[in-house]
Motif scaffolding. Structure first.
Motif, PDB file in Angstrom:
ATOM      1  N   ASN A 244     -37.910 -27.767 -10.979  1.00  0.00           N
ATOM      2  CA  ASN A 244     -38.488 -29.028 -11.416  1.00  0.00           C
ATOM      3  C   ASN A 244     -37.751 -29.541 -12.644  1.00  0.00           C
ATOM      4  O   ASN A 244     -37.506 -28.798 -13.588  1.00  0.00           O
ATOM      5  CB  ASN A 244     -39.971 -28.845 -11.757  1.00  0.00           C
ATOM      6  CG  ASN A 244     -40.803 -28.562 -10.534  1.00  0.00           C
ATOM      7  OD1 ASN A 244     -40.513 -29.079  -9.465  1.00  0.00           O
ATOM      8  ND2 ASN A 244     -41.833 -27.733 -10.685  1.00  0.00           N
ATOM      9  N   LEU A 245     -37.410 -30.816 -12.617  1.00  0.00           N
ATOM     10  CA  LEU A 245     -36.838 -31.448 -13.793  1.00  0.00           C
ATOM     11  C   LEU A 245     -37.971 -32.034 -14.619  1.00  0.00           C
ATOM     12  O   LEU A 245     -39.136 -31.894 -14.277  1.00  0.00           O
ATOM     13  CB  LEU A 245     -35.843 -32.533 -13.369  1.00  0.00           C
ATOM     14  CG  LEU A 245     -34.704 -32.051 -12.468  1.00  0.00           C
ATOM     15  CD1 LEU A 245     -33.764 -33.199 -12.173  1.00  0.00           C
ATOM     16  CD2 LEU A 245     -33.942 -30.912 -13.109  1.00  0.00           C
TER      17      LEU A 245
ATOM     18  N   THR B  14     -44.910 -36.768 -18.548  1.00  0.00           N
ATOM     19  CA  THR B  14     -45.146 -35.959 -19.749  1.00  0.00           C
ATOM     20  C   THR B  14     -44.094 -36.205 -20.819  1.00  0.00           C
ATOM     21  O   THR B  14     -44.163 -35.587 -21.879  1.00  0.00           O
ATOM     22  CB  THR B  14     -45.151 -34.468 -19.387  1.00  0.00           C
ATOM     23  OG1 THR B  14     -43.872 -34.100 -18.874  1.00  0.00           O
ATOM     24  CG2 THR B  14     -46.220 -34.166 -18.334  1.00  0.00           C
ATOM     25  N   ALA B  15     -43.102 -37.032 -20.559  1.00  0.00           N
ATOM     26  CA  ALA B  15     -42.024 -37.261 -21.508  1.00  0.00           C
ATOM     27  C   ALA B  15     -42.246 -38.559 -22.272  1.00  0.00           C
ATOM     28  O   ALA B  15     -42.799 -39.526 -21.750  1.00  0.00           O
ATOM     29  CB  ALA B  15     -40.686 -37.309 -20.781  1.00  0.00           C
ATOM     30  N   ALA B  16     -41.810 -38.564 -23.516  1.00  0.00           N
ATOM     31  CA  ALA B  16     -41.915 -39.756 -24.352  1.00  0.00           C
ATOM     32  C   ALA B  16     -40.620 -40.558 -24.272  1.00  0.00           C
ATOM     33  O   ALA B  16     -39.541 -39.986 -24.123  1.00  0.00           O
ATOM     34  CB  ALA B  16     -42.195 -39.343 -25.792  1.00  0.00           C
TER      35      ALA B  16
ATOM     36  N   LEU C  95     -29.763 -47.566 -24.444  1.00  0.00           N
ATOM     37  CA  LEU C  95     -30.288 -46.813 -23.312  1.00  0.00           C
ATOM     38  C   LEU C  95     -31.672 -46.293 -23.649  1.00  0.00           C
ATOM     39  O   LEU C  95     -31.896 -45.738 -24.730  1.00  0.00           O
ATOM     40  CB  LEU C  95     -29.374 -45.620 -22.990  1.00  0.00           C
ATOM     41  CG  LEU C  95     -28.004 -45.938 -22.403  1.00  0.00           C
ATOM     42  CD1 LEU C  95     -27.097 -44.712 -22.494  1.00  0.00           C
ATOM     43  CD2 LEU C  95     -28.140 -46.394 -20.944  1.00  0.00           C
ATOM     44  N   ARG C  96     -32.597 -46.488 -22.719  1.00  0.00           N
ATOM     45  CA  ARG C  96     -33.949 -45.953 -22.871  1.00  0.00           C
ATOM     46  C   ARG C  96     -34.098 -44.743 -21.967  1.00  0.00           C
ATOM     47  O   ARG C  96     -34.121 -44.854 -20.745  1.00  0.00           O
ATOM     48  CB  ARG C  96     -34.998 -47.003 -22.517  1.00  0.00           C
ATOM     49  CG  ARG C  96     -36.451 -46.489 -22.623  1.00  0.00           C
ATOM     50  CD  ARG C  96     -37.444 -47.539 -22.168  1.00  0.00           C
ATOM     51  NE  ARG C  96     -37.487 -48.637 -23.115  1.00  0.00           N
ATOM     52  CZ  ARG C  96     -38.290 -48.698 -24.185  1.00  0.00           C
ATOM     53  NH1 ARG C  96     -39.112 -47.680 -24.430  1.00  0.00           N
ATOM     54  NH2 ARG C  96     -38.281 -49.731 -24.996  1.00  0.00           N
ATOM     55  N   GLY C  97     -34.159 -43.561 -22.561  1.00  0.00           N
ATOM     56  CA  GLY C  97     -34.339 -42.329 -21.816  1.00  0.00           C
ATOM     57  C   GLY C  97     -35.687 -41.709 -22.072  1.00  0.00           C
ATOM     58  O   GLY C  97     -36.646 -42.399 -22.448  1.00  0.00           O
ATOM     59  N   GLU C  98     -35.759 -40.390 -21.911  1.00  0.00           N
ATOM     60  CA  GLU C  98     -37.000 -39.659 -22.099  1.00  0.00           C
ATOM     61  C   GLU C  98     -36.753 -38.454 -22.995  1.00  0.00           C
ATOM     62  O   GLU C  98     -35.655 -37.885 -23.004  1.00  0.00           O
ATOM     63  CB  GLU C  98     -37.563 -39.184 -20.762  1.00  0.00           C
ATOM     64  CG  GLU C  98     -37.976 -40.315 -19.843  1.00  0.00           C
ATOM     65  CD  GLU C  98     -38.456 -39.824 -18.493  1.00  0.00           C
ATOM     66  OE1 GLU C  98     -39.125 -40.597 -17.793  1.00  0.00           O
ATOM     67  OE2 GLU C  98     -38.150 -38.659 -18.139  1.00  0.00           O
ATOM     68  N   SER C  99     -37.789 -38.061 -23.730  1.00  0.00           N
ATOM     69  CA  SER C  99     -37.695 -36.910 -24.607  1.00  0.00           C
ATOM     70  C   SER C  99     -38.862 -35.972 -24.347  1.00  0.00           C
ATOM     71  O   SER C  99     -40.009 -36.423 -24.206  1.00  0.00           O
ATOM     72  CB  SER C  99     -37.705 -37.357 -26.078  1.00  0.00           C
ATOM     73  OG  SER C  99     -37.648 -36.244 -26.943  1.00  0.00           O
TER      74      SER C  99
ATOM     75  N   ARG D 100     -33.611 -34.639 -25.196  1.00  0.00           N
ATOM     76  CA  ARG D 100     -33.558 -36.028 -24.722  1.00  0.00           C
ATOM     77  C   ARG D 100     -32.759 -36.080 -23.420  1.00  0.00           C
ATOM     78  O   ARG D 100     -31.713 -35.442 -23.317  1.00  0.00           O
ATOM     79  CB  ARG D 100     -32.893 -36.918 -25.768  1.00  0.00           C
ATOM     80  CG  ARG D 100     -33.638 -36.997 -27.099  1.00  0.00           C
ATOM     81  CD  ARG D 100     -32.792 -37.663 -28.160  1.00  0.00           C
ATOM     82  NE  ARG D 100     -31.654 -36.837 -28.540  1.00  0.00           N
ATOM     83  CZ  ARG D 100     -30.537 -37.308 -29.110  1.00  0.00           C
ATOM     84  NH1 ARG D 100     -30.401 -38.606 -29.342  1.00  0.00           N
ATOM     85  NH2 ARG D 100     -29.569 -36.491 -29.438  1.00  0.00           N
ATOM     86  N   VAL D 101     -33.249 -36.842 -22.455  1.00  0.00           N
ATOM     87  CA  VAL D 101     -32.589 -36.934 -21.157  1.00  0.00           C
ATOM     88  C   VAL D 101     -32.325 -38.403 -20.828  1.00  0.00           C
ATOM     89  O   VAL D 101     -33.225 -39.245 -20.935  1.00  0.00           O
ATOM     90  CB  VAL D 101     -33.443 -36.306 -20.032  1.00  0.00           C
ATOM     91  CG1 VAL D 101     -32.665 -36.301 -18.722  1.00  0.00           C
ATOM     92  CG2 VAL D 101     -33.881 -34.899 -20.398  1.00  0.00           C
ATOM     93  N   PHE D 102     -31.093 -38.682 -20.421  1.00  0.00           N
ATOM     94  CA  PHE D 102     -30.695 -40.023 -20.011  1.00  0.00           C
ATOM     95  C   PHE D 102     -30.074 -39.909 -18.622  1.00  0.00           C
ATOM     96  O   PHE D 102     -29.035 -39.270 -18.448  1.00  0.00           O
ATOM     97  CB  PHE D 102     -29.713 -40.634 -21.011  1.00  0.00           C
ATOM     98  CG  PHE D 102     -30.282 -40.762 -22.389  1.00  0.00           C
ATOM     99  CD1 PHE D 102     -30.906 -41.932 -22.788  1.00  0.00           C
ATOM    100  CD2 PHE D 102     -30.221 -39.698 -23.287  1.00  0.00           C
ATOM    101  CE1 PHE D 102     -31.447 -42.048 -24.070  1.00  0.00           C
ATOM    102  CE2 PHE D 102     -30.765 -39.796 -24.562  1.00  0.00           C
ATOM    103  CZ  PHE D 102     -31.383 -40.969 -24.954  1.00  0.00           C
ATOM    104  N   ARG D 103     -30.704 -40.498 -17.632  1.00  0.00           N
ATOM    105  CA  ARG D 103     -30.268 -40.372 -16.248  1.00  0.00           C
ATOM    106  C   ARG D 103     -29.650 -41.688 -15.768  1.00  0.00           C
ATOM    107  O   ARG D 103     -30.071 -42.766 -16.166  1.00  0.00           O
ATOM    108  CB  ARG D 103     -31.448 -40.006 -15.343  1.00  0.00           C
ATOM    109  CG  ARG D 103     -32.220 -38.766 -15.762  1.00  0.00           C
ATOM    110  CD  ARG D 103     -33.422 -38.532 -14.840  1.00  0.00           C
ATOM    111  NE  ARG D 103     -34.179 -37.352 -15.208  1.00  0.00           N
ATOM    112  CZ  ARG D 103     -35.213 -37.338 -16.036  1.00  0.00           C
ATOM    113  NH1 ARG D 103     -35.603 -38.481 -16.608  1.00  0.00           N
ATOM    114  NH2 ARG D 103     -35.853 -36.218 -16.309  1.00  0.00           N
TER     115      ARG D 103
END
Length: 514
Positions: free
Chosen positions: A24-25, A30-32, A43-47, A52-55
């Protein structure tokens, strides 16, 4: 049991997936949100949990419409905040995946630690025989690397006839060198990283490029491209080499073969290649690959410009002088393709780099070198040497000759259950390096422990240190006298493969042939 060739392995998604385990990624619920402002745009990613993740970050203009089959174009800066929370489509390919495929595929995915850095950067190039695969396989989740202070990036590139076919004989001079478009994609991604990675806390002076299988072969080729050298600083190659390349005449013959199939299948002239549906090109590609007499017909070429000569020659001439290389293979790589108990000798579609006649001349001497092995084991070992072990050592030794340094390894760990039990098969190392070992095998605990050790050693190398981990003996640098190799088995050990060892005799045999 029928022989499973690499061709059928790659075409069968369920078989190819057996080498990996789904993980599971980050779940977006659940990410901010997190925003990074780069020279290319915001870029708007998730933390989540300090990562921090940027896809789906674009690094090039989509190679569609008038840009189909042409060299990669750098992405234009965008305005406003770009959403970077969803993975992109996979590159066009025949393999059936539970994700969309698209020619619009030139994106990267990035996992970064929280903080300002500067962090070393780890760039992953996926495998798949130059025709399959994608950059968001769950095995390539970079969370663990990011938690250890390393920015992890997975990159997509054009596959098959979109990235590895020379269209100049079919469509004219405008398309010269198009068999190297996938390499141009990767260089464009690395250029984007050089320009933008500081915004994520990354250090553009500490970029490690890495890959497995076809990805590792692309690493070997990038090492031999003079204009690519400023884009990376050290290399990791898992089951690679730099042999998978055509001269111009062979590349032109492949193009003509595909063009003939296209005209027969489509009923159209060659100019229709520019505007036909991508799925139609993939259908023609599949028929072409099934009928072509040699394996891996779609590959990069010596075009005299981007790739001026054989990569190992350029490397030996000093293209990667001063850089560090970590390179190795798995002892029974080819068991996954031949089957664990191959009943017949190798055929043309099971060899990656040479003719059956040339291979047989070497293979006939294996009984003398390895009398203790069964016929089946010798078949696996010889095909593994032809495709992976010898090409990898040729890269390592060329790199040393050219003024670089290298750490060499071999994975000998064998799973004790499953179809490929008792074999250190192709791709087994991937889960270990990413710290995502197999969970549903009899020796899962042993594999997890070895995987943690390998992952830790790889991370140390990426940070610029010697590859090291608790419980791992000191890893000596490779040289042509001792051929020091780190052996990852049930217990890791450093081994010198001097002249009286069987491996040295095997290497000498191949060197005499090549």
């Amino acid at each position: 049991m029928p022989i499973l060739t690499r061709r059928s392995f790659l075409a069968n998604g369920s078989l190819a997936a057996c080498a990996f385990r789904t993980r599971n990624l980050f779940a977006s619920t659940t990410a901010a949100p997190t925003i990074v402002h780069t020279p290319s745009g915001a870029l708007r990613g998730e933390s989540s949990a300090g990562v921090r993740v940027f896809r789906g970050v674009p690094f090039a203009e989509p190679p569609v419409g008038p840009l189909r089959f042409l060299p990669t174009q750098k992405v234009s800066p965008w305005k406003g905040e770009r959403e970077a929370t969803q993975f992109p489509a996979a590159p066009m390919q025949h393999k059936q995946l539970d994700v969309p495929h698209s020619e619009d595929c030139l994106y990267l995915n990035l996992w970064a630690p929280e903080g300002t850095g500067p962090f070393p950067v780890f760039v992953w190039i996926h495998g798949g025989g130059f025709t399959d695969g994608h950059a968001f396989e769950s095995m390539y989740d970079g969370t663990d690397f990011a938690r250890e202070g390393i920015i992890s990036i997975s990159v997509e590139y054009r596959l098959g006839v979109f990235g590895f076919l020379d269209y100049e004989p079919l469509l004219g001079e405008q398309y010269a060198g198009s068999a190297n478009n996938a390499l141009r994609d990767l260089m464009t991604a690395l250029s984007w990283i050089q320009k933008n990675i500081s915004a994520f806390g990354g250090d553009p002076a500490r970029v490690t490029i890495s890959g497995e299988s076809a990805g590792a072969k692309l690493i070997g080729t990038l090492m031999g491209i003079p204009t690519a050298q400023s884009l990376f600083h050290q290399m990791i190659s898992e089951s690679g080499g730099a042999e998978r390349i055509w001269d111009h005449a062979a590349s032109a013959a492949v193009a003509k073969g595909f063009g003939d199939i296209w005209q027969k299948q489509s009923g159209s002239d060659l100019t229709s290649l520019k505007t036909a549906a991508g799925a139609a090109l993939i259908q023609a590609q599949q028929e072409f690959m099934e009928t072509w007499p040699h394996h891996f017909p779609l590959r990069a070429e010596l075009d005299g410009t981007l790739i001026p000569r054989l990569p190992v020659e350029t490397i030996a001439g000093g293209s990667t002088r001063g850089k560090r290389l970590l390179i190795g293979t798995n002892r029974e790589e080819s068991a996954i393709f031949l089957g664990p108990h191959p009943a017949k000798d190798a055929t043309a579609i099971q060899l990656g780099n040479m003719s059956v006649a040339k291979f047989d001349a070497v293979y006939q001497k294996y009984k003398e070198i390895y009398p203790q092995l069964s016929v089946q084991q010798r078949r696996i070992r010889a095909v593994t040497a032809e495709e992976y072990w010898i090409p990898s050592l040729r890269v390592a030794e060329a790199h040393l000759k050219g003024g670089g340094s290298a750490y060499v390894y071999e994975l000998e760990f064998q799973e004790t259950s499953g179809r490929l039990k008792d074999n250190a098969y192709h791709s087994l190392d991937v889960g270990m390096v990413w710290n995502h070992p197999h969970e549903h095998v009899a020796d899962a605990a042993a594999e997890a422990a070895l995987g943690k050790q390998m992952h830790t050693a790889w991370a140390a190398f990426i940070r610029g240190e010697a590859p090291a981990a608790p419980g791992l003996p000191a890893w000596p640098l490779y040289d042509e006298q001792s051929r020091s190799t780190m052996i990852f088995g049930e217990k890791a050990s450093a081994e010198s493969r001097v002249e009286q060892s069987p491996q040295a005799a095997e290497l000498q045999l191949w060197n005499e042939t090549l």
